[in-house]
Design an enzyme around this catalytic site. Structure first.
Site, PDB file in Angstrom:
ATOM      1  CB  SER A 113      17.351 -14.053   4.064  1.00 42.32           C
ATOM      2  OG  SER A 113      16.668 -14.342   5.531  1.00 42.32           O
ATOM      3  CE1 TYR A 168      21.623 -17.320   6.172  1.00 42.60           C
ATOM      4  CE2 TYR A 168      19.529 -15.878   7.271  1.00 42.60           C
ATOM      5  CZ  TYR A 168      20.055 -16.785   6.081  1.00 42.60           C
ATOM      6  OH  TYR A 168      19.204 -17.138   5.226  1.00 42.60           O
TER       7      TYR A 168
HETATM    8  N1  LIG Z   1      15.495 -22.060   4.107  1.00 38.82           N
HETATM    9  C1  LIG Z   1      15.002 -21.011   4.873  1.00 38.82           C
HETATM   10  O1  LIG Z   1      14.306 -20.816   5.702  1.00 38.82           O
HETATM   11  C2  LIG Z   1      15.714 -19.661   4.126  1.00 38.82           C
HETATM   12  C3  LIG Z   1      14.993 -18.524   4.416  1.00 38.82           C
HETATM   13  C4  LIG Z   1      15.574 -17.562   3.786  1.00 38.82           C
HETATM   14  C5  LIG Z   1      16.557 -17.342   2.813  1.00 38.82           C
HETATM   15  N2  LIG Z   1      17.177 -18.578   2.676  1.00 38.82           N
HETATM   16  C6  LIG Z   1      18.370 -18.758   1.822  1.00 38.82           C
HETATM   17  O2  LIG Z   1      18.118 -19.561   0.561  1.00 38.82           O
HETATM   18  C7  LIG Z   1      19.127 -20.014   0.142  1.00 38.82           C
HETATM   19  C8  LIG Z   1      19.117 -21.339  -0.298  1.00 38.82           C
HETATM   20  O3  LIG Z   1      18.978 -22.207   1.160  1.00 38.82           O
HETATM   21  P1  LIG Z   1      18.199 -23.570   1.502  1.00 38.82           P
HETATM   22  O4  LIG Z   1      17.092 -23.146   2.436  1.00 38.82           O
HETATM   23  O5  LIG Z   1      17.853 -24.287   0.047  1.00 38.82           O
HETATM   24  O6  LIG Z   1      19.421 -24.319   2.237  1.00 38.82           O
HETATM   25  P2  LIG Z   1      20.236 -25.729   1.694  1.00 38.82           P
HETATM   26  O7  LIG Z   1      19.063 -26.938   1.469  1.00 38.82           O
HETATM   27  O8  LIG Z   1      21.173 -26.004   3.084  1.00 38.82           O
HETATM   28  O9  LIG Z   1      20.718 -25.298   0.432  1.00 38.82           O
HETATM   29  C9  LIG Z   1      22.051 -24.518   0.395  1.00 38.82           C
HETATM   30  C10 LIG Z   1      22.941 -25.072  -0.713  1.00 38.82           C
HETATM   31  O10 LIG Z   1      24.066 -24.383  -0.548  1.00 38.82           O
HETATM   32  C11 LIG Z   1      25.162 -25.370  -0.718  1.00 38.82           C
HETATM   33  N3  LIG Z   1      26.426 -24.589  -0.255  1.00 38.82           N
HETATM   34  C12 LIG Z   1      26.715 -24.345   1.095  1.00 38.82           C
HETATM   35  N4  LIG Z   1      28.190 -23.497   1.091  1.00 38.82           N
HETATM   36  C13 LIG Z   1      28.372 -23.563  -0.321  1.00 38.82           C
HETATM   37  C14 LIG Z   1      29.655 -23.242  -0.821  1.00 38.82           C
HETATM   38  N5  LIG Z   1      30.707 -22.815  -0.267  1.00 38.82           N
HETATM   39  N6  LIG Z   1      29.730 -22.974  -2.305  1.00 38.82           N
HETATM   40  C15 LIG Z   1      28.778 -23.832  -3.003  1.00 38.82           C
HETATM   41  N7  LIG Z   1      27.615 -24.126  -2.538  1.00 38.82           N
HETATM   42  C16 LIG Z   1      27.382 -24.195  -1.076  1.00 38.82           C
HETATM   43  C17 LIG Z   1      24.744 -26.441   0.325  1.00 38.82           C
HETATM   44  O11 LIG Z   1      25.762 -27.458   0.001  1.00 38.82           O
HETATM   45  P3  LIG Z   1      25.997 -28.637   1.407  1.00 38.82           P
HETATM   46  O12 LIG Z   1      24.529 -28.967   1.446  1.00 38.82           O
HETATM   47  O13 LIG Z   1      26.748 -29.568   0.771  1.00 38.82           O
HETATM   48  O14 LIG Z   1      26.568 -27.941   2.512  1.00 38.82           O
HETATM   49  C18 LIG Z   1      23.565 -26.691  -0.262  1.00 38.82           C
HETATM   50  O15 LIG Z   1      23.232 -27.452  -1.190  1.00 38.82           O
HETATM   51  C19 LIG Z   1      20.313 -19.638   1.058  1.00 38.82           C
HETATM   52  O16 LIG Z   1      21.068 -18.443   0.554  1.00 38.82           O
HETATM   53  C20 LIG Z   1      19.493 -19.314   2.309  1.00 38.82           C
HETATM   54  O17 LIG Z   1      20.293 -18.389   3.104  1.00 38.82           O
HETATM   55  C21 LIG Z   1      16.593 -20.073   3.145  1.00 38.82           C
END
Ligand SMILES: NC(=O)c1ccc[n+]([C@@H]2O[C@H](COP(=O)([O-])OP(=O)(O)OC[C@H]3O[C@@H](n4cnc5c(N)ncnc54)[C@H](OP(=O)(O)O)[C@@H]3O)[C@@H](O)[C@H]2O)c1
Length: 236
Positions: free
Chosen positions: A131, A142
């Site tokens: 991130s 985080y």
């Molecule tokens: N979106 C942003 O702005 C952003 C920015 C920088 C980095 N990121 C990173 O990008 C990655 C993906 O995030 P996203 O934005 O796509 O978020 P998201 O839509 O919330 O996706 C995250 C996924 O991880 C799953 N998850 C959570 N806890 C878990 C566990 N213990 N075991 C297995 N799966 C688990 C969630 O399942 P549930 O929905 O069932 O909880 C969800 O399907 C993350 O690492 C996040 O930190 C995101």
């Protein structure tokens, strides 16, 4: 070795989520043979190339079961993540630990279980979804967990080079996914653009992909004085 996406097989943690689902979609578009979508719940897919797996990255046994079931994987994407926005200095430690369990220790557990799978399949590639917060401390626990993942990504690259595994870190700022749905953020990345940049970079054999201007500025800012990164400090 430059990773080969066409004809490959990927394992994506958080594979049902915003970026995870987009990774699956674009990998298949680029000719991947199969994608294991590993998430807390196994969501059935109409596409037979998407294999849902129930994996909790905080449960090592569930990752081990996945590694046994997904022996053909040559691309691992450590994508599962959670965030909570509270000051680290006053945060309930059970929440701090939970954030590290999912964002950091879970990713390490996945690498430990899947590195032998990648080795057996010729080396392949690992992508860690870090991130902008790896380089920006404003998100407390985080930020700390993502900074740790940045460091671990560099360790994995050094350690897995001998088995031919290409290791890439992905860095991005706010992106429109379920994770950020509650945020009042005027501009956000489109996950389609972020994943396209990531997969283009991976195909070119890059070590880091910085998906947007803010993230590139944050990375460049590390070479300057720390107070320049946090102007709010000098305004006090
Ligand atoms: N979106 C942003 O702005 C952003 C920015 C920088 C980095 N990121 C990173 O990008 C990655 C993906 O995030 P996203 O934005 O796509 O978020 P998201 O839509 O919330 O996706 C995250 C996924 O991880 C799953 N998850 C959570 N806890 C878990 C566990 N213990 N075991 C297995 N799966 C688990 C969630 O399942 P549930 O929905 O069932 O909880 C969800 O399907 C993350 O690492 C996040 O930190 C995101």
């Amino acid at each position: 070795m430059t990773p080969q996406l066409e004809g490959g097989t990927a394992f994506i943690t958080g594979g049902n989520g915003g970026l995870g689902g987009e990774f699956a979609r674009q990998l298949l578009e680029r000719g991947a043979r199969r994608v294991y979508a590993a998430d807390l719940t196994a969501a059935p897919s109409a596409d037979p190339r998407i294999v849902p797996l129930e994996v909790d990255v905080t449960d090592r046994a569930s990752i081990a079961r996945a590694a046994a079931a997904a022996g053909d994987v040559d691309l691992v994407i450590n994508n599962a993540g959670i965030t909570v926005r509270e000051p680290l200095s006053a945060q309930d430690m059970s929440i701090v630990r939970r954030i590290f369990d999912v964002n950091f220790f879970g990713a390490v557990d996945v690498v430990q279980e899947f590195a032998p799978v990648l080795a057996r399949n010729g080396g392949g590639a690992l992508v860690d979804v870090c991130s902008i917060m790896s380089w920006n401390a404003r998100s407390g626990a985080y930020s700390a967990a993502k900074a740790a993942l940045w460091s671990a990504t560099n360790s994995f690259r050094l350690e897995l080079a001998a088995q031919g595994t290409h290791v890439m870190g992905l860095y991005l700022t706010y992106t429109k996914t379920p994770l950020t749905v509650a945020l009042d953020q005027s501009t956000m990345n489109d996950p389609v653009d972020v994943v396209r940049a990531a997969l283009d970079g991976l195909a070119r054999g890059e070590l880091e992909v910085l998906a947007d201007d803010d993230t590139r500025a944050a990375r460049a800012g590390l070479s300057g004085p720390v107070d320049a990164l946090y102007p709010e400090l000098s305004a006090r």
